[in-house]
Design a protein around this motif. Structure first.
Motif, PDB file in Angstrom:
ATOM      1  N   UNK A  89       0.869  -1.182   0.000  1.00 21.21           N
ATOM      2  CA  UNK A  89       0.000   0.000   0.000  1.00 21.21           C
ATOM      3  C   UNK A  89       0.904   1.230   0.000  1.00 21.21           C
ATOM      4  N   UNK A  90       0.731   2.134  -0.968  1.00 22.49           N
ATOM      5  CA  UNK A  90       1.588   3.323  -1.012  1.00 22.49           C
ATOM      6  C   UNK A  90       1.445   4.171   0.257  1.00 22.49           C
ATOM      7  N   UNK A  91       2.569   4.632   0.778  1.00 24.21           N
ATOM      8  CA  UNK A  91       2.550   5.451   1.997  1.00 24.21           C
ATOM      9  C   UNK A  91       1.726   6.712   1.809  1.00 24.21           C
ATOM     10  N   UNK A  92       1.658   7.201   0.579  1.00 20.84           N
ATOM     11  CA  UNK A  92       0.874   8.409   0.294  1.00 20.84           C
ATOM     12  C   UNK A  92      -0.628   8.182   0.461  1.00 20.84           C
ATOM     13  N   UNK A  93      -1.044   6.922   0.503  1.00 25.23           N
ATOM     14  CA  UNK A  93      -2.460   6.580   0.666  1.00 25.23           C
ATOM     15  C   UNK A  93      -2.836   6.283   2.117  1.00 25.23           C
ATOM     16  N   UNK A  94      -1.851   6.359   3.032  1.00 29.01           N
ATOM     17  CA  UNK A  94      -2.084   6.011   4.438  1.00 29.01           C
ATOM     18  C   UNK A  94      -2.012   7.262   5.302  1.00 29.01           C
ATOM     19  N   UNK A  95      -3.068   7.501   6.054  1.00 30.67           N
ATOM     20  CA  UNK A  95      -3.122   8.608   7.009  1.00 30.67           C
ATOM     21  C   UNK A  95      -3.074   7.994   8.403  1.00 30.67           C
TER      22      UNK A  95
END
Length: 177
Positions: A89-95
Protein backbone atom coordinates in the motif's frame (compact mmCIF):
# COMPACT_ATOMS: atom_id res chain seq x y z
CA UNK A 1 -35.13 -14.92 29.69
CA UNK A 2 -34.54 -11.19 29.14
CA UNK A 3 -30.79 -11.71 29.04
CA UNK A 4 -31.19 -14.47 26.46
CA UNK A 5 -33.40 -12.23 24.31
CA UNK A 6 -30.86 -9.40 24.63
CA UNK A 7 -28.02 -11.70 23.54
CA UNK A 8 -30.08 -12.92 20.55
CA UNK A 9 -30.93 -9.35 19.48
CA UNK A 10 -27.30 -8.24 19.78
CA UNK A 11 -26.12 -11.32 17.88
CA UNK A 12 -28.57 -10.53 15.05
CA UNK A 13 -27.23 -6.96 14.88
CA UNK A 14 -23.66 -8.25 14.86
CA UNK A 15 -24.43 -10.65 12.00
CA UNK A 16 -26.18 -7.93 9.99
CA UNK A 17 -23.23 -5.56 10.44
CA UNK A 18 -20.61 -8.10 9.40
CA UNK A 19 -22.70 -9.01 6.35
CA UNK A 20 -22.84 -5.35 5.22
CA UNK A 21 -19.77 -5.91 3.06
CA UNK A 22 -17.79 -3.02 1.60
CA UNK A 23 -18.10 -2.64 -2.15
CA UNK A 24 -16.24 0.35 -3.48
CA UNK A 25 -15.74 2.74 -0.59
CA UNK A 26 -13.06 5.42 -1.06
CA UNK A 27 -12.02 5.54 2.62
CA UNK A 28 -10.85 2.57 4.67
CA UNK A 29 -10.49 2.87 8.44
CA UNK A 30 -8.28 0.20 9.99
CA UNK A 31 -9.06 -0.04 13.68
CA UNK A 32 -6.28 -0.80 16.09
CA UNK A 33 -6.87 -3.17 18.96
CA UNK A 34 -5.36 -3.16 22.40
CA UNK A 35 -2.55 -5.65 22.54
CA UNK A 36 -1.02 -5.88 25.98
CA UNK A 37 2.64 -6.64 25.31
CA UNK A 38 3.26 -7.20 21.63
CA UNK A 39 1.35 -7.05 18.36
CA UNK A 40 -1.54 -9.47 18.49
CA UNK A 41 -2.95 -11.73 15.82
CA UNK A 42 -6.24 -9.78 15.73
CA UNK A 43 -4.47 -6.59 14.64
CA UNK A 44 -2.41 -8.48 12.06
CA UNK A 45 -5.61 -9.97 10.61
CA UNK A 46 -7.18 -6.50 10.36
CA UNK A 47 -4.11 -5.20 8.53
CA UNK A 48 -3.96 -8.16 6.14
CA UNK A 49 -7.67 -7.86 5.35
CA UNK A 50 -7.40 -4.11 4.76
CA UNK A 51 -4.36 -4.63 2.51
CA UNK A 52 -6.33 -7.06 0.31
CA UNK A 53 -9.17 -4.54 -0.01
CA UNK A 54 -6.79 -1.67 -0.76
CA UNK A 55 -5.03 -3.78 -3.40
CA UNK A 56 -8.37 -4.24 -5.18
CA UNK A 57 -9.30 -0.56 -4.68
CA UNK A 58 -6.07 1.37 -5.35
CA UNK A 59 -7.83 4.75 -5.40
CA UNK A 60 -8.99 4.33 -1.79
CA UNK A 61 -7.36 6.19 1.08
CA UNK A 62 -6.63 4.43 4.37
CA UNK A 63 -6.80 5.82 7.88
CA UNK A 64 -4.69 3.75 10.26
CA UNK A 65 -6.30 4.41 13.64
CA UNK A 66 -4.99 3.60 17.09
CA UNK A 67 -3.05 5.52 19.69
CA UNK A 68 -2.21 2.81 22.18
CA UNK A 69 1.52 2.21 22.38
CA UNK A 70 2.95 -1.18 21.60
CA UNK A 71 6.15 -2.89 22.62
CA UNK A 72 8.00 -1.71 19.50
CA UNK A 73 5.97 1.21 18.13
CA UNK A 74 4.75 4.56 19.44
CA UNK A 75 1.21 3.69 18.37
CA UNK A 76 -0.94 1.00 16.82
CA UNK A 77 -1.51 3.36 13.90
CA UNK A 78 2.23 3.55 13.23
CA UNK A 79 2.42 -0.25 13.24
CA UNK A 80 -0.60 -0.49 10.91
CA UNK A 81 0.99 1.99 8.48
CA UNK A 82 4.33 0.14 8.43
CA UNK A 83 2.66 -3.21 7.86
CA UNK A 84 0.33 -1.90 5.13
CA UNK A 85 3.37 -0.50 3.32
CA UNK A 86 4.96 -3.98 3.51
CA UNK A 87 1.87 -5.29 1.70
CA UNK A 88 2.43 -2.72 -1.05
CA UNK A 89 0.00 0.00 0.00
CA UNK A 90 1.59 3.32 -1.01
CA UNK A 91 2.55 5.45 2.00
CA UNK A 92 0.87 8.41 0.29
CA UNK A 93 -2.46 6.58 0.67
CA UNK A 94 -2.08 6.01 4.44
CA UNK A 95 -3.12 8.61 7.01
CA UNK A 96 -2.00 7.94 10.58
CA UNK A 97 -4.42 8.72 13.42
CA UNK A 98 -2.47 7.99 16.58
CA UNK A 99 -4.45 9.70 19.35
CA UNK A 100 -7.36 7.33 19.94
CA UNK A 101 -7.48 4.89 22.85
CA UNK A 102 -10.74 3.02 22.09
CA UNK A 103 -13.20 2.29 19.29
CA UNK A 104 -15.31 5.37 19.87
CA UNK A 105 -12.25 7.61 19.66
CA UNK A 106 -10.97 5.68 16.60
CA UNK A 107 -14.14 6.60 14.75
CA UNK A 108 -14.44 10.17 16.07
CA UNK A 109 -10.83 11.01 15.24
CA UNK A 110 -11.09 9.35 11.83
CA UNK A 111 -14.24 11.39 11.14
CA UNK A 112 -12.30 14.55 12.01
CA UNK A 113 -9.65 13.60 9.43
CA UNK A 114 -12.34 12.81 6.86
CA UNK A 115 -13.89 16.25 7.39
CA UNK A 116 -10.53 18.07 7.32
CA UNK A 117 -9.50 16.39 4.06
CA UNK A 118 -12.94 16.48 2.44
CA UNK A 119 -13.08 12.70 2.05
CA UNK A 120 -16.14 10.56 1.47
CA UNK A 121 -18.34 9.84 4.48
CA UNK A 122 -19.04 6.39 3.07
CA UNK A 123 -16.32 4.30 4.68
CA UNK A 124 -15.16 0.71 4.91
CA UNK A 125 -14.09 -0.37 8.38
CA UNK A 126 -11.43 -3.05 8.66
CA UNK A 127 -11.93 -4.77 11.99
CA UNK A 128 -12.73 -8.18 13.42
CA UNK A 129 -16.11 -9.54 12.31
CA UNK A 130 -17.49 -9.62 15.86
CA UNK A 131 -16.58 -5.92 16.23
CA UNK A 132 -18.30 -4.59 13.10
CA UNK A 133 -21.64 -3.76 14.73
CA UNK A 134 -20.18 -1.52 17.43
CA UNK A 135 -17.80 0.14 14.97
CA UNK A 136 -20.67 0.84 12.57
CA UNK A 137 -22.83 2.10 15.47
CA UNK A 138 -20.16 4.66 16.41
CA UNK A 139 -19.69 5.55 12.74
CA UNK A 140 -23.41 6.18 12.34
CA UNK A 141 -23.40 8.41 15.42
CA UNK A 142 -20.63 10.45 13.78
CA UNK A 143 -22.49 10.80 10.49
CA UNK A 144 -20.54 8.15 8.58
CA UNK A 145 -22.03 5.35 6.51
CA UNK A 146 -20.02 2.24 7.34
CA UNK A 147 -19.51 -0.97 5.43
CA UNK A 148 -17.54 -3.98 6.64
CA UNK A 149 -14.13 -5.37 5.80
CA UNK A 150 -14.13 -8.41 8.07
CA UNK A 151 -10.94 -9.73 9.60
CA UNK A 152 -11.19 -13.29 10.80
CA UNK A 153 -10.91 -14.23 14.45
CA UNK A 154 -9.02 -17.17 15.85
CA UNK A 155 -11.73 -19.74 16.60
CA UNK A 156 -10.68 -20.54 20.17
CA UNK A 157 -10.70 -16.80 21.05
CA UNK A 158 -14.13 -16.10 19.57
CA UNK A 159 -16.18 -16.92 22.72
CA UNK A 160 -14.06 -14.53 24.81
CA UNK A 161 -14.22 -11.72 22.25
CA UNK A 162 -17.94 -12.30 21.61
CA UNK A 163 -18.79 -12.09 25.32
CA UNK A 164 -16.65 -8.98 25.80
CA UNK A 165 -18.27 -7.38 22.74
CA UNK A 166 -21.81 -8.01 24.01
CA UNK A 167 -20.94 -6.19 27.23
CA UNK A 168 -19.35 -3.32 25.28
CA UNK A 169 -22.41 -3.03 23.02
CA UNK A 170 -24.79 -2.81 25.98
CA UNK A 171 -22.51 -0.18 27.53
CA UNK A 172 -22.48 1.82 24.27
CA UNK A 173 -26.29 1.73 24.13
CA UNK A 174 -26.47 3.03 27.70
CA UNK A 175 -23.87 5.79 27.15
CA UNK A 176 -25.10 6.70 23.66
CA UNK A 177 -21.78 8.26 22.76
Amino acid sequence: LLILILVIVINMKMVNAKNNIAGNEDVVIVLGCSCKSSICEALNQRIKTAARYLDKHPDSVCIASGGNTTEFYDSEAEYIAVELAKYGVPKSKIIVENKSKNTSENIQNSKRIIDEKGLSKSVAIATSEYHQYRASLYASRCGLKAKAINASTTKYMYPTYFTREIIAIVASWIRKK
